[in-house]
Design a protein around this motif. Sequence first.
Motif, PDB file in Angstrom:
ATOM      1  N   LEU A 316     121.857 113.036  12.603  1.00 16.74           N
ATOM      2  CA  LEU A 316     121.918 112.745  11.171  1.00 16.74           C
ATOM      3  C   LEU A 316     120.680 113.304  10.475  1.00 16.74           C
ATOM      4  N   ASN A 317     120.906 114.234   9.546  1.00 16.46           N
ATOM      5  CA  ASN A 317     119.802 114.833   8.804  1.00 16.46           C
ATOM      6  C   ASN A 317     119.341 113.921   7.678  1.00 16.46           C
ATOM      7  N   VAL A 318     118.037 113.660   7.649  1.00 16.50           N
ATOM      8  CA  VAL A 318     117.419 112.844   6.601  1.00 16.50           C
ATOM      9  C   VAL A 318     116.247 113.663   6.049  1.00 16.50           C
ATOM     10  N   PRO A 319     116.460 114.386   4.946  1.00 12.25           N
ATOM     11  CA  PRO A 319     115.441 115.339   4.480  1.00 12.25           C
ATOM     12  C   PRO A 319     114.325 114.701   3.650  1.00 12.25           C
ATOM     13  N   PRO A 320     113.066 114.995   3.950  1.00 11.36           N
ATOM     14  CA  PRO A 320     111.964 114.547   3.094  1.00 11.36           C
ATOM     15  C   PRO A 320     112.021 115.221   1.724  1.00 11.36           C
ATOM     16  N   ASN A 321     111.481 114.556   0.715  1.00 12.08           N
ATOM     17  CA  ASN A 321     111.495 115.099  -0.649  1.00 12.08           C
ATOM     18  C   ASN A 321     110.228 115.901  -0.941  1.00 12.08           C
ATOM     19  N   THR A 322     110.053 116.304  -2.194  1.00 10.85           N
ATOM     20  CA  THR A 322     108.915 117.156  -2.565  1.00 10.85           C
ATOM     21  C   THR A 322     107.580 116.430  -2.428  1.00 10.85           C
ATOM     22  N   THR A 323     107.598 115.123  -2.431  1.00 17.38           N
ATOM     23  CA  THR A 323     106.358 114.368  -2.210  1.00 17.38           C
ATOM     24  C   THR A 323     105.959 114.392  -0.744  1.00 17.38           C
ATOM     25  N   GLY A 324     106.940 114.599   0.133  1.00 19.57           N
ATOM     26  CA  GLY A 324     106.683 114.574   1.573  1.00 19.57           C
ATOM     27  C   GLY A 324     107.093 113.267   2.202  1.00 19.57           C
TER      28      GLY A 324
END
Length: 489
Positions: A316-324
């Motif tokens: 399951l992909n859980v992508p970090p956002n631009t804040t990290g």
Amino acid sequence: MATHYHLIISTLIILSNILPSHQDHFATTPPLPILPLPSYSQLKWQQREIIFFHHFGVNTFTDSEWGTGKESPKIFNPKGLNTTQWVDVAVQMGVSLSILTAKHHDGFCLWPSKYTDHSVIGSPLQDGHGDVVKDFADAARAGGVDIGLYLSPWDRHDYRYGKTIAYNEYYMGQLQELLNKYGSVSEIWFDGAKGPNAPNMTYFFSDWFAMVGELQSTINIFSDAGPGVRWVGNEKGFAGTTCWSTINKTALSIGNESIVDYLATGDPKGTDWLPAECDVSIRPGWFWHKSESPKKLSELLQIYYNSVGRNCVLLLNVPPNTTGLISANDIQRLKEFKSALETIFSKNLAQSCNVKASSIRGGKDSGYGPELVLDKDHLWTYWAPNDNGKNEHWIEIMATNKLLKFNVVRIQEAIGLGQRIRKHEVYVDGNRVAKGTTVGYKKLHRLENGVVSGHRVRIRIIGSSGVPLISSVGLHFDPFWHPVGDKNL
């Protein structure tokens, strides 16, 4: 003289029938395995059930899925980067392995590779001294989570791409960096993805795999062709309704779109143990996009039933956002997902029941009785019937007092001795409620007609390679499952 002789013989016959033989002191031996068998690393991987993917890189900051390779490293600026938070999310979800995109197709490297400057070296992260792979590996190690890495073969930035020898040397140099500098790596991801206008490029996969095995002896190598774990053939998170962990590696090649159906089902005559991994993102895209939201809980549950419940591991992909960071709405959905799984599977209604079977290998108290399907060991204790040449065997769960009310049936094989079951059916008080083919590590039947009630649940094995070995059976109630026509609604 003859009388004395006959007396001695008669006495010996009587004694032989009374005294236990030397062999009666030994335990009943287990059945022979059905080859091929999983490796230690593959068994450990299978038991994880759900693992994480983190797509993170310049695409996170350009709102794109496939970068061009022309992005400036300066745009990569996660000002609040906290990989410990990523790991905490994994731990809360019960996830024991997380995989990071160390390099995606755009060629940007999340570690300071000495073979290119298209990396965190040129980014504002820690004034060019950042190393996301190191931060990730250190945080995971501290949190008790294993790591995996993805190093994209397709590289849209590097000038060596398309030059066979030069690029393969570059790629192997980066492999050595990743597998030498960051401790133990449990899984490494390879794929054949590339755009239609990409330069022709021959990847030395055999060389890469050999190098990986040399540097990390217990690692699982993922690709369309394994050799440790195979792609399931789609990015929906679904396996085939029939799904064998066995397949023929000689029929596989990386990037070959014609084999996706074969990847989804495996092969009952397969000579290689190569289980399937189902990759899907919690969001519509693989990278974080401000405009996107996580999938509904009902979608995640359906994915779970169609991946883990079909003898696979869910990536399951859980992508970090631009804040990290992992976004709050993704974390909330994961909490709901975890809570739902606990609600469904924490209680096994079969636990309070009696159990009997068509036969028992070695007879009662042999160590292969049907009661073993209700213990906590889902691998090495199991019910084994007699090997009497019959193609049909059954195990039956019997309620001791009130009716059993459930809508999920769980069946698990003792895959340490091979995958065996080809066809099975489930009956409740004589009425068939489910049927299927393969079982493998875990088969979940979410009953099509909803909740059923009854006193006796019989699982019939009507086709198997050798005798079936069932390690666990569960009857569960899923309150989130409301099929059309469910009379209990």
